[in-house]
Design a protein around this motif. Structure first.
Motif, PDB file in Angstrom:
ATOM      1  N   ILE A   5      43.868  58.246  38.465  1.00 62.04           N
ATOM      2  CA  ILE A   5      44.083  56.846  37.938  1.00 62.04           C
ATOM      3  C   ILE A   5      45.438  56.282  38.669  1.00 62.04           C
ATOM      4  O   ILE A   5      45.118  55.131  39.158  1.00 62.04           O
ATOM      5  CB  ILE A   5      44.070  56.726  36.533  1.00 62.04           C
ATOM      6  N   GLU A   9      45.545  52.522  41.638  1.00 62.88           N
ATOM      7  CA  GLU A   9      46.152  51.194  41.647  1.00 62.88           C
ATOM      8  C   GLU A   9      47.436  51.248  42.087  1.00 62.88           C
ATOM      9  O   GLU A   9      48.256  51.971  41.440  1.00 62.88           O
ATOM     10  CB  GLU A   9      46.027  50.794  40.120  1.00 62.88           C
ATOM     11  N   LYS A  10      47.812  50.600  43.107  1.00 60.13           N
ATOM     12  CA  LYS A  10      49.298  50.672  43.569  1.00 60.13           C
ATOM     13  C   LYS A  10      50.281  49.656  42.793  1.00 60.13           C
ATOM     14  O   LYS A  10      49.766  48.851  42.402  1.00 60.13           O
ATOM     15  CB  LYS A  10      49.465  50.201  45.228  1.00 60.13           C
ATOM     16  N   ALA A  11      51.302  50.134  42.505  1.00 57.90           N
ATOM     17  CA  ALA A  11      52.311  49.475  41.891  1.00 57.90           C
ATOM     18  C   ALA A  11      52.595  47.954  42.553  1.00 57.90           C
ATOM     19  O   ALA A  11      53.009  48.401  44.160  1.00 57.90           O
ATOM     20  CB  ALA A  11      53.652  50.283  41.558  1.00 57.90           C
ATOM     21  N   PRO A  12      52.675  47.020  41.999  1.00 57.66           N
ATOM     22  CA  PRO A  12      53.152  45.738  42.592  1.00 57.66           C
ATOM     23  C   PRO A  12      54.715  46.084  43.247  1.00 57.66           C
ATOM     24  O   PRO A  12      55.458  46.972  42.568  1.00 57.66           O
ATOM     25  CB  PRO A  12      53.124  44.820  41.475  1.00 57.66           C
ATOM     26  N   TRP A  17      54.798  53.607  41.093  1.00 56.91           N
ATOM     27  CA  TRP A  17      55.169  53.361  40.011  1.00 56.91           C
ATOM     28  C   TRP A  17      56.512  54.250  39.457  1.00 56.91           C
ATOM     29  O   TRP A  17      57.212  53.693  38.794  1.00 56.91           O
ATOM     30  CB  TRP A  17      54.105  54.002  38.882  1.00 56.91           C
ATOM     31  N   TYR A  21      59.623  53.086  37.072  1.00 51.97           N
ATOM     32  CA  TYR A  21      60.273  53.733  36.051  1.00 51.97           C
ATOM     33  C   TYR A  21      61.817  54.040  36.319  1.00 51.97           C
ATOM     34  O   TYR A  21      62.652  53.983  35.360  1.00 51.97           O
ATOM     35  CB  TYR A  21      59.617  55.078  35.979  1.00 51.97           C
TER      36      TYR A  21
ATOM     37  N   SER B 268      43.640  44.889  34.154  1.00 54.13           N
ATOM     38  CA  SER B 268      43.813  46.213  34.390  1.00 54.13           C
ATOM     39  C   SER B 268      44.851  47.128  34.347  1.00 54.13           C
ATOM     40  O   SER B 268      45.389  46.605  33.510  1.00 54.13           O
ATOM     41  CB  SER B 268      43.753  46.028  36.097  1.00 54.13           C
ATOM     42  N   LEU B 269      44.683  48.349  34.789  1.00 55.54           N
ATOM     43  CA  LEU B 269      45.599  49.179  34.336  1.00 55.54           C
ATOM     44  C   LEU B 269      46.972  48.608  34.773  1.00 55.54           C
ATOM     45  O   LEU B 269      48.049  48.866  34.002  1.00 55.54           O
ATOM     46  CB  LEU B 269      45.568  50.372  34.991  1.00 55.54           C
ATOM     47  N   THR B 270      47.109  48.159  35.992  1.00 55.65           N
ATOM     48  CA  THR B 270      48.453  47.964  36.393  1.00 55.65           C
ATOM     49  C   THR B 270      49.000  46.548  35.627  1.00 55.65           C
ATOM     50  O   THR B 270      50.243  46.582  35.315  1.00 55.65           O
ATOM     51  CB  THR B 270      48.406  47.138  37.759  1.00 55.65           C
ATOM     52  N   ARG B 273      50.507  48.212  32.260  1.00 55.42           N
ATOM     53  CA  ARG B 273      51.647  49.047  32.639  1.00 55.42           C
ATOM     54  C   ARG B 273      52.840  48.024  32.824  1.00 55.42           C
ATOM     55  O   ARG B 273      53.915  48.032  32.134  1.00 55.42           O
ATOM     56  CB  ARG B 273      51.455  49.753  33.903  1.00 55.42           C
TER      57      ARG B 273
END
Lengths: 43, 566
Positions: A5, A9-12, A17, A21, B268-270, B273
């Motif tokens: 998962i 989705e790539k982190a902005p 991600w 963190y 969305s998941l993003t 998070r």
């Protein structure tokens, strides 16, 4: 499963991600250092 | 309160109710009512998470907590950012992928029905009691300001809240929380500005911190170590904050439906998070600033006469009791101490060390006299704890006309925001984990929607009933809520940790482990209450979670092999 998962989705901003963190941990450490200094200065 | 204050209060509260009803337009089914059709961007999730956590208790009791115990309470939040990371890695992706309504749905898929039901029950019990306290908190304001009976005030406060919440649903909750939160933060900054502005000429912000600090209130970081070693009974220090606070935050944000329900609304998941991580970064400084207001109020009362007791209703009762002569004598002592404080403060800043030495002695005397007054209040049959009234008392006595109404309004708004989310989450758990799960009838979306509204109403009534009984619990409301959470959160978290990270442990093992762990946590709590042991409440979170983990593995090994594994 989780990794699958995460890959979807790539982190902005940073793309990963993990970088987000690390940022959260660094901000916390900076705050604690700052609070320690405040305690020393004013107590 | 002056007419302008009442006007500001009524306009703000009416505005937010109308705004909530306007924003409540969504699809008339469970997805719309409980999850706002999973359509929220990260910044709305962030504000909704913050609005849910920051109840009126945060704004009422936190400054009072800093006034009495100093800034060290902020350490309690140090575990939160770390917990947010773990939740983003392990919890959110699973909830998001399974498209669950409640976190507890996942437990049936991973373990079995009884584990899901037990966990959901623990959540409902804990959240129902905590929400009752959240209704009580703003009721204090009305009772102090208007001299109303606290029980009638609870009814009035809860009644308004239920109308607004039942109509609202998750979408209205999120939008109103955003609006509420922005007003709240703005008003708190303005309050802070006025406290410093009202200090004597020549005394600025840093002087206020210096005076508060030298009298022990700027203890932001403490280690919990004494001459005899580490004090396990010390409630707030960096270790209990990081470790105990981590487990508490992990449980609260990862397994408490009132928070899970906020980030499940993400589109969305993003987005989910990002909302959680941003909260991890801004929560600690926000709480620091709110506590700092308490230190500023403390310094303000070094330069100005503080009330003998901050709960005016109790003070008036004492003045009419057989203890009035003793009270009068103690008031005279406070007056004399204040005069000597004035003389000591006149030495500041020129001979500040001498001034601070004198002030420290005088502060100890003040606390001694106040403690005797509290003793009289208790003897008179009243609540001897006035922590929650400190900030309010200052607001009503010293802030300018109009701003008093606004501060009172934000306390209502904060309260409504968190209670609305809590009622919404309790209704969702009841509908999804109990009503629909155990009902043999298949319901349409419209019927589910109507049933959900009824459960929201029922939970509102239950919480109002709880609010009637909490007036004399613990030291400050913010502590009572956290102590209550710590009684159950460890066990709930342990169940989820086993679910995510101990794939070999099955349903029977984790269910019995959770029951045993909860029993041990409750026994430890009472042993601490009756002074048999000394244990800060934050440790209960870690103990509960670790017990479920350890006993779960043990039982998995001992129980017959036919016990299911994931």
């Amino acid at each position: 499963m989780n990794k699958h998962i995460q890959d979807e989705e790539k982190a902005p901003l940073f793309g990963r991600w993990t970088a987000w963190y690390v940022l959260v941990v660094v901000v916390l450490l900076l705050l604690i250092a700052c609070f320690y200094q405040i305690t020393k200065t004013y107590s | 309160m002056k007419s302008l204050d009442w006007l500001v209060l009524i306009i703000t509260l009416s505005g937010i109710i109308l705004y909530g009803v306007y924003k409540s337009r969504t699809t008339r089914d469970l997805d719309g009512y409980f999850l706002s059709n999973r359509s929220m961007p990260w910044y709305l999730i962030l504000l909704s998470i913050m609005g849910t956590q920051a109840s009126a208790i945060t704004f009422l009791a936190a400054p009072g907590q800093a006034y009495t115990d100093g800034m060290r309470f902020v350490q309690y939040y140090f575990g939160l950012p770390l917990a947010a990371i773990i939740i983003c890695i392990s919890f959110v992706p699973v909830f998001s992928r399974l498209k669950v309504f409640t976190a507890y749905e996942y437990l049936e898929q991973r373990f079995d029905l009884k584990t899901r039901t037990f966990t959901s029950f623990l959540f409902l019990l804990q959240r129902g009691l905590s929400t009752g306290i959240s209704i009580y908190a703003p009721s204090i304001i009305l009772s102090v300001l208007l001299g109303w009976n606290i029980y009638l005030t609870n009814l009035f406060m809860g009644g308004l809240l239920i109308i607004y919440t039942v109509t609202g649903g998750a979408r209205a909750v999120a939008y109103t929380q955003t609006f509420q939160f922005l007003i709240i933060m703005g008003a708190m900054f303005i309050a802070g500005y006025f406290i410093v502005k009202d200090l004597p000429p020549g005394i600025g912000f840093t002087d206020a911190l210096r005076v508060g600090g030298r009298l022990g209130k700027m203890n932001v970081i403490t280690t919990g170590f004494t001459d005899k070693g580490f004090d396990w009974g010390d409630r707030y220090n960096i270790f209990s904050g990081v470790i105990g606070g981590f487990f508490l935050a992990l449980s609260y944000f990862g397994t408490d439906q009132s928070q899970v329900g906020r980030y499940l609304t993400g589109r969305s998941l993003t987005e989910s998070r990002l909302g959680l991580l941003m909260n991890g970064m801004v929560k600690v400084p926000m709480q620091f600033l709110i506590l700092l207001i308490g230190v500023l109020v403390f310094t303000f009362y070094q330069f100005n006469k503080a009330p003998a007791f901050f709960n005016e209703l109790e003070l008036k009762r004492l003045e009419q009791s057989v203890y009035r002569d003793s009270l009068h004598q103690l008031k005279q002592e406070l007056l004399s101490i204040q005069q000597r404080k004035d003389s000591a403060l006149a030495l500041y800043p020129g001979r500040q060390e001498t001034a601070f030495q004198q002030l420290r002695v005088l502060q100890e005397e003040t606390e001694g006299v106040r403690s005797q007054i509290k003793g009289l209040v208790k003897k008179n049959g009243g609540a001897d704890n006035d922590t929650n009234y400190i900030f309010l008392h200052f607001v009503v006595d010293y802030l300018p006309v109009g701003l008093v109404g606004l501060i009172i309004a934000i306390i209502f708004l904060a309260s409504w925001g968190s209670i609305a989310a809590a009622l919404n989450s309790m209704a969702s758990s009841t509908v999804i984990d109990f009503h629909k799960r155990f009902s043999s009838k298949g319901h349409s979306g419209e019927k589910d929607y109507r049933v959900s509204k009824k459960y929201t109403l029922l939970w509102g009534l239950f919480c109002m009933a709880v609010a009637m009984f909490v007036s004399n619990w613990g030291n400050s409301l913010i502590e009572v809520v956290n102590v209550l959470g710590s009684l159950f959160y460890g066990t709930i978290l342990g169940i989820f940790l086993v679910a995510f990270y101990a794939k070999r442990v099955g349903g029977n093992a984790v269910f019995w482990a959770a029951l045993i762990a909860e029993l041990i946590v409750v026994v430890l709590f009472f042993l601490n209450e009756y002074k048999v042991i000394s244990l800060g409440f934050l440790w209960l979170n870690a103990i509960g979670a670790l017990l479920v983990w350890g006993i779960g593995w043990l039982l998995q090994w001992v129980l017959p092999k036919k016990t299911t594994t994931a």
